[in-house]
Enzyme design. Sequence first.
Site, PDB file in Angstrom:
ATOM      1  CD  GLN A 110      -3.133   0.018   2.137  1.00  0.00           C
ATOM      2  OE1 GLN A 110      -2.956  -0.603   3.184  1.00  0.00           O
ATOM      3  NE2 GLN A 110      -4.005   0.973   1.995  1.00  0.00           N
TER       4      GLN A 110
ATOM      5  CG  HIS B  39     -26.316 -40.623 -24.509  1.00  0.00           C
ATOM      6  ND1 HIS B  39     -27.293 -40.041 -23.742  1.00  0.00           N
ATOM      7  CD2 HIS B  39     -25.541 -39.609 -24.967  1.00  0.00           C
ATOM      8  CE1 HIS B  39     -27.117 -38.726 -23.739  1.00  0.00           C
ATOM      9  NE2 HIS B  39     -26.049 -38.439 -24.469  1.00  0.00           N
ATOM     10  CD  GLU B  40     -21.983 -39.960 -26.559  1.00  0.00           C
ATOM     11  OE1 GLU B  40     -22.088 -39.148 -27.504  1.00  0.00           O
ATOM     12  OE2 GLU B  40     -22.072 -39.615 -25.365  1.00  0.00           O
TER      13      GLU B  40
HETATM   14 ZN    ZN Z   1     -25.269 -36.593 -25.012  1.00  0.00          ZN
END
Ligand code: ZN
Length: 595
Positions: A143, A425-426
């Site tokens: 400071q 999923h993929e």
């Molecule tokens: Zn996905």
Amino acid sequence: MDKKNKNKNKKSLLMSVIVLIVFIIIIAGIAIYYVSKDEEKDNKVLAYTDLIKEISYGNIEKIEMTVGSTNVKVKIKGGEEKRAVVPNTEAFIELVQQKISEGNDFELIQKPKNIITQIPAAILSIFPTLIMLALFIMIFKMQGLGEKGQVYEETERKTRIRFKDVAGLDEEKGELIEIVDFLKRPEKFTRMGAKIPKGVLLYGKPGTGKTLIAKAIAGEANVPFISMSGSEFIEMFAGLGASRVRKLFDKARKLSPCIVFIDEIDAIGSRRTSNSGAETENNQTLNQLLVEMDGFSSEETIIVLAATNRPEMLDKALLRPGRFDRQITIPTPDLKGRLEILRIHSAEKRLSDSVNLESIAEDTAGFTGAELANILNEAAIIATINKHEEIENADIEEAVKKVTVGLEKHSRVYSDKDKKLTAYHEAGHAVVSWYLPTQTDVKEVSIIPRGVAGGYTMYKSDEDKYYISKTEMKEKLIALLGGRAAEKLVLDDISTGASNDIEVATKIAREMVTKYGMSENLGPIDFQGKEQGDMLAFGENIGDKIGNEVKALIDEAYSSAQKLLIDHRDKLDVIAQTLLTKEKINEQEFQKIFE
Ligand code: ZN
Ligand code: ADP
Ligand code: MG
């Protein structure tokens, strides 16, 4: 001027020395701590159960204890000394005394508290306090020095960065060359009666090269570059912001001609709204900045450059004539820009002939300069780990994936059920996007976990586009929901694996309705970021209506995804099965399945 600089150098040297000393103390402390810990560990530790065994086998010669400590020293008969930790000292002493009374011949020595061995522990226990103290001293020193304008502004008298180090951005450089010219020969302009620009605001995402281009201007003009960051003010003690700005400009006046660079200006220059608390502090800082910018005369050749990635946050007062009246947008690089950036940053790296920077540039639409530089660095690391002589194209491709999806994790163990779920999923994403005309081709599908993702489908990157159509956005939603739809269709159950897809899809659908005015029912109205009161102007139930529109878009996309998967169930199965056996499918293999 030289003397002054020497003086400043001395002070910053002093500062460095203080920081260094504190650092050494901290490091030494940590080292001592670990060494003393390790000593305990390495010094032949006997597990408690083994100790009890040894005692009952009569293998012990001597046991040494210190009052108040659970550490004991044990001497094995004809052997060495070992250490052991006793969970309950009283019970242990009882046990030992019982053994002795049973006729076992070994010694039990109970020592009073040893002051000397207590000392390191005492030092360790006050260590945090010492660190705190050191930090406090540092802060106060900083400071004090800061008051003289030393700490927060970094001066680079001569930066060696030039425009040629900034790839792409040709138009932007073209606009800024004028500033360079002005810094070099101000009299040429003033003689003409030209008003010199004072401030230039650079808008752009982090990592697009704003700091770099600001430094390049200073480098080209061969003038000092004084910089500070707006975010420094946020953590600062009250009342210091304004004085810091004053000091910065005092310094700039002395060094003129020069460049003052204020990074993250939104942190001090955000819109002035109310008068409460922290904002008052901000206002003082901002006001001081405005005063300074209005204050310097045309003899002082100072150009203030500022950078932000949140232009909408800025106070309008900053943008008035005579302040930051020039604004330049620094975009994320286009294909040509990315290629140039890759070239610049690979110049000092060892690249193999296999490397095809053009195709890497094509795969990285939307990446910033900083991200591209990072990719090349990652690639060098990957190449080293793979013991390659030079960086191969595959190393760079791996780095791109690492940066986008995370690192491949071959070690994660997966149940067969998880594997099947991920595969479908993929496969769901991939099959659905194959049948959507606006979606880019699949580049790779994988069920090898990467980063937080269990599997991933990578698409070839979008050409650099300025506009995205409604059809395209709707199809993007379908592709995103293809993963969830496949889980439901094949396994008749759904998983948490789709959470990220759902998050992204919801965001897109929401923006379609509230930002891009793509909802038929609500029309082209901007509903974003409105206060509740403002929203009422659109009718009482507008929130519900927006919600319904978003839901309708998602529902429609989800049923389209389902329909596509039912129609092409055979392809879905083939891809999922291939994934289960091979774990990864590349672009060519993927296309072959469809042909
Ligand atoms: Zn996905
Ligand atoms: P910003 O200030 O916009 O956040 P920086 O200027 O700090 O971005 O850029 C970070 C780093 O990214 C630079 O030091 C440089 O290595 C790289 N970089 C960004 N843009 C470019 C570019 N156009 N040309 C070359 N390198 C770039
Ligand atoms: Mg920056």
